[in-house]
Structure formats: C-alpha cells, structure tokens
Design a protein around this motif. Structure first.
Motif, short mmCIF file in Angstrom:
data_model
loop_
_atom_site.label_atom_id
_atom_site.label_comp_id
_atom_site.label_asym_id
_atom_site.label_seq_id
_atom_site.Cartn_x
_atom_site.Cartn_y
_atom_site.Cartn_z
N ASN A 122 0.80 -1.23 0.00
CA ASN A 122 0.00 0.00 0.00
C ASN A 122 0.83 1.28 0.00
OD1 ASN A 122 -2.19 -1.76 0.28
ND2 ASN A 122 -2.16 -1.61 2.51
N GLY A 123 2.14 1.12 0.21
CA GLY A 123 2.99 2.32 0.27
C GLY A 123 2.87 3.06 1.59
N LYS A 124 2.12 2.48 2.53
CA LYS A 124 1.96 3.10 3.84
C LYS A 124 1.50 2.05 4.84
CE LYS A 124 -2.83 4.44 2.94
NZ LYS A 124 -3.82 5.53 2.86
N ILE A 125 1.66 2.38 6.13
CA ILE A 125 1.10 1.53 7.18
C ILE A 125 0.10 2.37 7.98
CG2 ILE A 125 3.09 -0.02 7.37
CD1 ILE A 125 3.99 1.55 9.84
N VAL A 126 -0.96 1.70 8.44
CA VAL A 126 -2.03 2.37 9.20
C VAL A 126 -2.17 1.65 10.54
CG1 VAL A 126 -4.45 3.06 9.23
CG2 VAL A 126 -3.21 2.92 7.04
N PHE A 127 -2.22 2.43 11.61
CA PHE A 127 -2.33 1.83 12.94
C PHE A 127 -2.91 2.85 13.91
CE2 PHE A 127 1.83 3.67 12.30
CZ PHE A 127 2.07 4.39 13.47
N THR A 128 -3.27 2.35 15.11
CA THR A 128 -3.75 3.24 16.18
C THR A 128 -2.85 3.07 17.40
OG1 THR A 128 -5.27 1.55 17.00
CG2 THR A 128 -6.16 3.13 15.43
N VAL A 129 -2.72 4.15 18.14
CA VAL A 129 -1.91 4.14 19.36
C VAL A 129 -2.79 4.60 20.51
CG1 VAL A 129 0.09 5.14 20.54
CG2 VAL A 129 0.22 4.59 18.10
N LYS A 130 -2.73 3.85 21.62
CA LYS A 130 -3.53 4.19 22.79
C LYS A 130 -3.16 5.60 23.28
CE LYS A 130 -4.93 2.33 27.27
NZ LYS A 130 -4.72 1.29 28.28
N GLY A 131 -4.19 6.42 23.49
CA GLY A 131 -3.95 7.78 23.97
C GLY A 131 -3.89 8.81 22.86
N ILE A 132 -3.93 8.35 21.58
CA ILE A 132 -3.93 9.28 20.43
C ILE A 132 -5.19 9.03 19.62
CG2 ILE A 132 -2.70 10.03 18.35
CD1 ILE A 132 -0.11 9.02 19.60
N GLU A 133 -5.93 10.07 19.37
CA GLU A 133 -7.19 9.92 18.64
C GLU A 133 -6.95 9.61 17.17
OE1 GLU A 133 -10.07 12.99 19.00
OE2 GLU A 133 -9.94 13.08 21.18
#
Length: 663
Positions: free
Chosen positions: A467-478
C-alpha cells in the motif's frame, strides 16, 4: 507395639474432624483471631505449638529447596503498587465468580452453588432409586465436611434420567475448570437460582480477591496487599541474575504472607484471608528445559490425574514414574517433572500420607493462555481433595509483560561459542520527521513502532510494500495514524550474532503452607483403640513442635538436680523440650503431650539419682528403653535429625518395662 501394630491402631478408630479441631483449639495450635470481639471469618492466630510446627515446616522447606538447590532467597514488600498488579494481570483477572440475589441481596460463589445444587439433585435421585435412606441427612453431613453453609435446604426425592445423572457427574468431576460465563450458562440450562427461595440470580460477576489500600497520606498512590510473593521476584530478576554472575538456569525463592479477600472463608485453615506462602521461580532457557538432576528422581512413582482422565469424568489416578510421565509428554518437560518429584519428597518428609496425595493437571480452561503446563499437588482431607501446591510452567509471560511496561530489558545474554547468522525484521524510523508531525505524541508513536513483535513487523512490512503506507492506532492518540516510507523502513536483515539474548521461561512451584499444615494435622491424627479419648498427633520428629517431654517421676527434691542437668544438656544440643512436673500421673502427662505430637518422653526417677540413667519413651508405640542421659539424647538426635528408625537409634539402649506400661 510393632510398626505394623501402630499402623493398624491408627486405622482402628474412625477419624473425627470435630475431635481433631477440639484438640487443635484446646491445645492452642490455632484459634480464631479477635475472638473476644466475635472474630473475623478467614483470620486465625497460631498458638505456641502451631507457631513451632509452622516454623519447623518452613525450616525444612528452606533446607529441602533453597539449600539443596542453591536458590537465591529474597524477602519483598507486601504492599504492591497498582501499576505492578495491573501489568501482571491481577487487577483484571484475579477473581472468583459470584452471583447475587437482587431481592434479598444474598451473595453466592457461583462454582460452589452449581456444585451443591447438582450434588443435591444426585442425592435426591439416589433416594428415589432406593440407594440412600435420607438424602437430606447425607447432604447435611457433606456440607459439614466441606464446612460450607448448606444452601439447598430441602432435597426432593426425584428420579433423574440416566443421561442427566451422567451429565451432572461429568460436570462435577471438572467443576473447578469452568469460567464465569460457562457457570452462568449452566445456571440457565439447569434452572439454578436461589436454592431457598427459587428466585433467579444475577449472572456470575467477577469479584477481585485483592485487598485494596492507599500508599502514603495523600491517598493518590493506589496499591494492594500482595496476593502472592512472585511479583517481587520477577521485578528483581536483573539484580538476581547479576548476583548469580549472569549464569542460568537459576532459581529465586521467597517465603512470606499473602492476602486474598475470599468471598466465603468457611473451611478453617484451608480457606483464609491472610496466609503464608513459599514460592520458587526457576528461570530456565526456553530452548532447553532439561534438568541435570532429573535422573535422581525419574524412578519415583506418583499418582497423576491428567487432563484426559478428568475430561472422561473419572477421578481414578494413573500411577506411574515421573520419568515415564515426562517421556510420554504427559508432563511437559524435565524441569517441571523434577520439581513435581521434589515436591512429593518434601511433603512425605514433613508428614503427608502418601496414599492421600495426588498430582492433578489443570484443565485447558483453568490454565492461563501463556502457560505450557500446570499441576497441583492435592491432599485428601475430610473436606475433600485440597490444592496445596501448584507447579506451573509459566513460559516467559511475567518477565515479558513487566519488561514491556517498564521498557527495561529482563533478559539473559548468553555468549555463543560459535557465532550464528540470524535473519529478522528490523524497523528504522526517520525520527527528525516525527517531532513536526506528532509533536508531544511523537514518543508514544515511536514506542509503539519499536515494540512491534517479529510477526507484527512482518505484517507491517507487507502492508508498506503493498500500500505504500502503514495504518495503525496508538492508545492515547485519537484516530488512525498513517506513515509512508519517508517515516519508516521495515526490512528483513541477516546479521552475525556473537551473543544470544533471550527471555527465560519460569517454572513456578507455589506452596500454601497453612493448607499443608492443616492436611498434616488430619493425616497425623488418631485415637488409641483401647481408650478413644486419648488422641495422638503422629508428627515426624523432624517437624514436631516439641521433640522431648521431660518427666520427673514426682516432685521430690532429689529429682530436681537431675531434671536441671538433663534440661541443660537438651538446651546445649538445641533440642526443643518441655518439662512437665505437675502432680498428675505419669500416664496422664504422656497422654496430654501425645496430643501435642511430642515424639519422645524422658522419664527421671530415683534410679536416675543413683546411676544417672533415664527412660526414653516413643509416642506412637509407647515402647520404652533405658540408658545414660548422653546415650538417650544421642538416640533422640539420631532419630530426629539424621533419619534413623527407632530400632536403629536405640540399638545401644536396654528395653525397659515399667508399671505404667498400662497407661
């Protein structure tokens, strides 16, 4: 009496828990705490004989494990901050399942409720089939045995279908292994409500068993009284490893008080809110769980109750050697097997009846997801089979979670004799771009990325390539975070490594000292067939609270100097003794010290004044021999501390028959 005569005499009179508890409380082995104020359930005080017995058991534990296995003992604080127990999983998972009657507010422990209701229905079925006369009387007796309040007040004689009987029996064989939701489903399926009113109950809820407290005057630092001693050992791992010169495997050990806020502590010393634990954490290479001393124990035969036998609904143990159990992989590895055998040897040494000891494997739904294998040493008592020692392979869980939380490596570094090529994924961050993009959240994003496991890095590498990128979520960041290859590079790289770094696995034997002590009380207790009012506690001399009863035949002044001389020698030899110079008959004095488990009596009479000889009496057989004070004390020492039998220890002493042999 011969050894065989003693064995038969111990089995001649039926065991009475009421009589045992009368002796234990009457002689102040233990008593309910705060008795003058009505007491608090689950809290007990130990009296002089109870304290001595516990101290002797702990002393033998230290010698058997810490000294013999070169373990490193630590003594850690009982107050534990919230964060530590949150990380270990105790805050979220250290619970029993309880259910509440919304109308009355009455609380039931879910597994005990299901167990008692199903047992009551099976008893009603037996009465309906004519197999028992009075199901209610039997249930009352069972409740008394388990020291539980009888919940099902009236059992109806109703015949069940044969397949329902088998279903109930199957559930009861593995009642300890069900989760809260599973217990809730059973309550629905079998229509289990309040056993008195029939009203429905709330679904089982988790009740955390830890005592919460506040550390410091502000009350802002939340903490708990520790539920186990293990966490202090894990948190001191790096210090212990350094103390051990970086060598593994090694073991730490800790003995101390732990606390659990039990829902309904009604089984005496078996279910209490404050108790003594002795725990071992044996740190071992995950790639090599062999044990150098396994050959010393491999031929020991043990009674096993493995998972597959329990799943079939049976409780008939499998008797085999620990060597065969490990070879067949019934027991996961040699180190776990070695400690199971060592636990057996310890329990037998301190007075456990080997016919009332078994090792039960945890069911799959009892074990934590990270555990490789877990066995409990269970002792049979009048309350049923009681878990007294747990022996688990906890994998690398504890060190891993604490390392992840604190960002402090808890690892072993092992220099390799031959360097090896290692291929693994690595992530590079362009950190100068993180500050402008994420500002104050930059450290959180960096920490998330650098802590990704090899499996997670492999997935992210594929995602970045596709995809040319990675997508993720981090606890404490909206919201979601997107990063392209300007910010991160994830590649598989091969490097030559001269040092192997690994998180050790942990084998954990965990001993509930109070439960072991109570079980030994039951296993050691008997009444003399010729006079059932005379009770005996047949403790091994090694752990008996007092080793010798010193008995002057009378209060005559001529006997006092000899009594003083023998007392002085016993003190010098550090042999625990008591003098009983009361005016009652010598037989009564022996009898009341048999109740205290005192293995030997030394009698001083008027011949002792003339020739310096004394009489030595053995508790169980009541055999007596005579000889010099020095020879008698040498025999006591040989039997008590060097493991000699009565015959071996007293071979140089003359048999003695007194007028009070008919005590």
């Amino acid at each position: 009496m011969t050894v065989e005569d003693v064995k038969q005499a111990r089995q001649a009179v039926e065991f009475s828990r009421e009589k045992l508890e009368s002796v234990l409380r009457g002689r102040f082995f233990y008593a309910p705490a705060f008795d003058l104020y009505g007491g608090v359930s689950g809290l007990y005080d130990y009296g002089p004989p109870g304290c001595s017995f516990q101290a002797n058991v702990v002393d033998q534990w230290r010698k058997h494990f810490i000294l013999e296995e070169d373990m490193l003992e630590v003594d850690c604080t009982m107050l534990t901050p919230y964060e530590v127990l949150k990380t270990s999983g105790h805050v979220d998972k250290f619970s029993d399942w309880m259910c509440r009657d919304l109308k009355t507010g009455e609380i039931f422990r879910a597994d005990h409720l299901v167990e008692e209701v199903l047992e009551a229905r099976l008893k009603g079925d037996q009465e309906a089939r004519g197999l028992v006369k009075d199901a209610n009387a039997e249930a009352e007796e069972d409740a008394d045995k388990k020291k539980r309040k009888k919940k099902v007040k009236q059992i109806k004689a109703v015949k069940l279908e044969d397949d329902v009987v088998k279903e109930y029996q199957h559930i009861l064989a593995q009642i300890d292994g069900y989760s809260g939701p599973e217990l809730g489903e059973m309550m629905k399926k079998y229509n289990i409500g309040n056993p008195v009113t029939g009203e429905p109950l709330e679904p089982p809820m988790a009740f955390n068993l830890m005592f919460e407290t506040a550390i410091g005057p502000s009350g802002q630092l939340k903490g708990y009284l520790r539920p186990e001693t293990a966490q202090g050992q894990f948190l001191n791992f790096n210090k212990l490893l350094e103390f051990n010169n970086g060598k593994t495997p090694f073991a730490s050990a800790s003995i101390g008080k732990s606390f659990r806020n039990e829902i309904s502590p009604r089984a005496g010393l078996l279910r209490v809110r404050e108790f003594l634990m002795a725990e071992i954490e044996h740190f071992v290479d995950p790639l090599d769980k062999s044990h150098p001393k396994f050959h010393e124990v491999k031929d020991i035969k043990l009674s096993f109750l493995p998972r597959n036998i329990q799943q079939s609904g049976s409780t008939e143990p499998l008797v085999t050697t620990i060597g065969e159990a490990v070879a067949s992989k019934m027991v996961d590895n040699e180190t776990l097997g070695y400690f199971i055998a060592r636990i057996y040897l310890f329990l037998i040494k301190i007075g456990v009846d080997d016919t009332k000891l078994r090792f039960r494997q945890h069911m799959a739904n009892e074990m934590a997801h990270y555990a490789a294998d877990c066995w409990d040493a269970e002792l049979k008592t009048s309350f049923g089979w009681i878990e007294c020692v747990g022996c688990a392979d906890r994998s690398a869980y504890d060190l891993t979670v604490h390392a992840n939380k604190t960002k402090e490596k808890l690892v072993v570094r092992q220099k390799l004799e031959t360097p090896v090529e290692v291929t693994k994924y690595e992530i590079d961050l362009t950190k100068k771009l993180f500050g402008p993009k994420f500002r104050k959240d930059a450290p959180k994003v960096e920490a998330y990325l650098t802590e990704l496991s090899q499996e997670e890095l492999e997935k992210k590498a594929e995602e970045l390539k596709t995809n040319g990128k990675i997508v993720f979520t981090v606890k404490g960041i909206e919201g979601e975070i997107e990063l392209d290859d300007k910010f991160v590079v994830i590649e598989k790289r091969t490097k030559v490594e001269h040092v192997r770094e690994f998180v050790p696995n942990v084998i954990e034997p965990s001993f509930g000292i109070g439960r072991i002590i109570y079980s030994i009380f039951e296993h050691s207790f008997w009444s003399r067939p010729e006079d059932t009012a005379r009770a005996v506690l047949s403790f091994p001399p090694l752990v008996a609270p007092t080793k010798v009863l010193l008995v002057p035949l009378s209060n005559h002044k001529d006997l006092a100097p000899v009594t003083a001389q023998v007392s002085k020698i016993l003190r010098k030899e550090q042999i625990a003794f008591r003098v009983d110079d009361s005016g009652v008959s010598i037989g009564k004095r022996y009898a009341r010290n048999d109740e205290l488990g005192t293995p030997f009596g030394i009698t001083i009479d008027f011949d002792s004044v003339k020739d310096g000889s004394v009489t030595l009496r053995e508790r169980d057989s009541t055999k007596q021999v005579r000889g010099s004070v020095e020879a008698v004390i040498k025999a006591v020492r040989e039997i008590t501390y060097n493991g000699a039998s009565w015959e071996e220890g007293t071979k140089d002493l003359a048999p003695f028959v007194s007028q009070s042999d008919a005590e």
